[in-house]
Design a protein around this motif. Structure first.
Motif, PDB file in Angstrom:
ATOM      1  N   LEU A 162       0.836  -1.205   0.000  1.00  0.00           N
ATOM      2  CA  LEU A 162       0.000   0.000   0.000  1.00  0.00           C
ATOM      3  C   LEU A 162       0.869   1.252   0.000  1.00  0.00           C
ATOM      4  O   LEU A 162       0.612   2.201  -0.756  1.00  0.00           O
ATOM      5  CB  LEU A 162      -0.927  -0.019   1.224  1.00  0.00           C
ATOM      6  N   ARG A 163       1.905   1.263   0.828  1.00  0.00           N
ATOM      7  CA  ARG A 163       2.812   2.426   0.861  1.00  0.00           C
ATOM      8  C   ARG A 163       3.478   2.629  -0.504  1.00  0.00           C
ATOM      9  O   ARG A 163       3.573   3.754  -0.999  1.00  0.00           O
ATOM     10  CB  ARG A 163       3.887   2.219   1.928  1.00  0.00           C
ATOM     11  N   GLU A 164       3.931   1.533  -1.096  1.00  0.00           N
ATOM     12  CA  GLU A 164       4.620   1.644  -2.388  1.00  0.00           C
ATOM     13  C   GLU A 164       3.698   2.172  -3.466  1.00  0.00           C
ATOM     14  O   GLU A 164       4.115   2.967  -4.322  1.00  0.00           O
ATOM     15  CB  GLU A 164       5.187   0.272  -2.777  1.00  0.00           C
ATOM     16  N   ARG A 165       2.442   1.747  -3.457  1.00  0.00           N
ATOM     17  CA  ARG A 165       1.494   2.233  -4.456  1.00  0.00           C
ATOM     18  C   ARG A 165       1.206   3.719  -4.266  1.00  0.00           C
ATOM     19  O   ARG A 165       1.080   4.473  -5.226  1.00  0.00           O
ATOM     20  CB  ARG A 165       0.192   1.428  -4.376  1.00  0.00           C
ATOM     21  N   LYS A 166       1.101   4.133  -3.022  1.00  0.00           N
ATOM     22  CA  LYS A 166       0.863   5.553  -2.739  1.00  0.00           C
ATOM     23  C   LYS A 166       2.041   6.409  -3.195  1.00  0.00           C
ATOM     24  O   LYS A 166       1.861   7.489  -3.777  1.00  0.00           O
ATOM     25  CB  LYS A 166       0.623   5.754  -1.238  1.00  0.00           C
ATOM     26  N   VAL A 167       3.241   5.952  -2.941  1.00  0.00           N
ATOM     27  CA  VAL A 167       4.440   6.705  -3.349  1.00  0.00           C
ATOM     28  C   VAL A 167       4.535   6.736  -4.877  1.00  0.00           C
ATOM     29  O   VAL A 167       4.813   7.778  -5.479  1.00  0.00           O
ATOM     30  CB  VAL A 167       5.707   6.071  -2.736  1.00  0.00           C
ATOM     31  N   ALA A 168       4.300   5.594  -5.515  1.00  0.00           N
ATOM     32  CA  ALA A 168       4.384   5.522  -6.978  1.00  0.00           C
ATOM     33  C   ALA A 168       3.348   6.426  -7.645  1.00  0.00           C
ATOM     34  O   ALA A 168       3.606   7.001  -8.710  1.00  0.00           O
ATOM     35  CB  ALA A 168       4.180   4.074  -7.435  1.00  0.00           C
ATOM     36  N   ALA A 169       2.192   6.595  -7.009  1.00  0.00           N
ATOM     37  CA  ALA A 169       1.138   7.454  -7.570  1.00  0.00           C
ATOM     38  C   ALA A 169       1.372   8.926  -7.253  1.00  0.00           C
ATOM     39  O   ALA A 169       0.591   9.778  -7.688  1.00  0.00           O
ATOM     40  CB  ALA A 169      -0.222   7.009  -7.034  1.00  0.00           C
ATOM     41  N   GLY A 170       2.420   9.226  -6.484  1.00  0.00           N
ATOM     42  CA  GLY A 170       2.709  10.621  -6.132  1.00  0.00           C
ATOM     43  C   GLY A 170       1.837  11.160  -5.022  1.00  0.00           C
ATOM     44  O   GLY A 170       1.837  12.361  -4.750  1.00  0.00           O
ATOM     45  N   LEU A 171       1.070  10.288  -4.356  1.00  0.00           N
ATOM     46  CA  LEU A 171       0.183  10.738  -3.287  1.00  0.00           C
ATOM     47  C   LEU A 171       0.907  10.829  -1.950  1.00  0.00           C
ATOM     48  O   LEU A 171       0.476  11.572  -1.061  1.00  0.00           O
ATOM     49  CB  LEU A 171      -1.016   9.792  -3.173  1.00  0.00           C
TER      50      LEU A 171
END
Length: 266
Positions: A162-171
């Motif tokens: 979840l953290r990685e997806r948030k970082v990758a999305a720029g959020l």
């Protein structure tokens, strides 16, 4: 006579020095340091073409120790946290040549966006355990699983994803050096407002550290709204859902009928 008179004089110098040391310390204890932040605006309006923006937050230290400030031993971390939402993380696995969702984990109260600005690199401000205790930083923010009795290994795996997806999305973003002191007690922070920033109430928080020790926290709120045509559609969809649905169907039928006429071949 002269020997008895000189004894108090010899003691007077160290006593005065001790008082000079104790007095500022006592004053500091009586008026401990604090921190305050302020936003230039209480709301931000975004349109469909919004591509992100840098938000400036000003703040000040209350009752700072001049010596500590002069030596640069105060640090500030500023966070802009989006509205909390429930999020389901799914994992796809390949079964007989087809990728399908097999496992999932649900998290509660997950900040939709999370932007951090710091005076220095994280490792130079305080210890990792302090960040975990304060739930401070994209890598340390506590993500609460809906089922606390689940397998810890599985929860850790989905939390990391979840953290990685948030970082990758720029959020989820970090801006090291994004907080700058303008004087001994005034500072300015620049945090990133993501392109996909959700509407709603965002919370700005500032954390003050002294010699690597957390001192105090201050917060303020920022409202993000849609503007223009998008705002009208948003209000219509949320306040008059039935009418919005009927209008959408009618509009789709009208466009289809118009297309059949325009592109008719006979």
């Amino acid at each position: 006579m002269s020997a008895r008179a000189s004894l108090p004089l010899r003691l007077l110098v160290p006593v005065m020095a001790l008082l000079a040391f104790i007095a500022p310390a006592a004053a500091q204890l009586a008026n401990p340091e604090g921190i305050q932040i302020g936003l230039s605006t209480e709301h931000v309006e975004i349109t469909a073409g919004f591509s992100g923006a840098d938000l400036t937050i000003f703040g000040s230290l209350e009752n700072p120790d001049p010596e500590v400030a002069r030596q640069g031993r105060y640090d500030v971390i500023v966070v802009l946290e989006g509205p909390a939402r429930r999020i389901v993380v799914r994992r796809k696995d390949r079964v007989m040549g087809i990728w399908i969702n097999l496992r999932s984990e649900e998290f509660e109260n997950v900040p939709f966006s999370y932007s951090v600005a710091t005076t220095r690199p994280f490792q130079d401000i305080t210890e990792p355990v302090s960040y975990r205790q304060l739930s401070l930083g994209a890598g340390n923010i506590y993500l609460q699983p809906a089922d606390m009795t689940g397998n810890p290994v599985t929860i850790a795996e989905f939390t990391k994803a979840l953290r990685e997806r948030k970082v990758a999305a720029g959020l989820y973003s970090e801006n090291v050096g994004g907080v700058r002191f303008l004087s001994q007690n005034l500072f300015r922070a620049t945090v990133r407002l993501a392109p996909d920033a959700p509407v709603g109430t965002h919370k700005a928080r500032a954390f003050l550290f002294k010699n690597g020790v957390f001192v105090k926290e201050s917060s303020a709120q920022l409202e993000i709204r849609k503007a223009g045509f998008e705002q009208a559609v948003f209000r219509l969809a949320h306040n008059h859902g039935l009418f919005y649905g009927a209008l959408s169907v009618a509009l789709a039928m009208g466009v289809g009928w118009l297309g059949s006429i325009v592109f008719r071949k006979d």
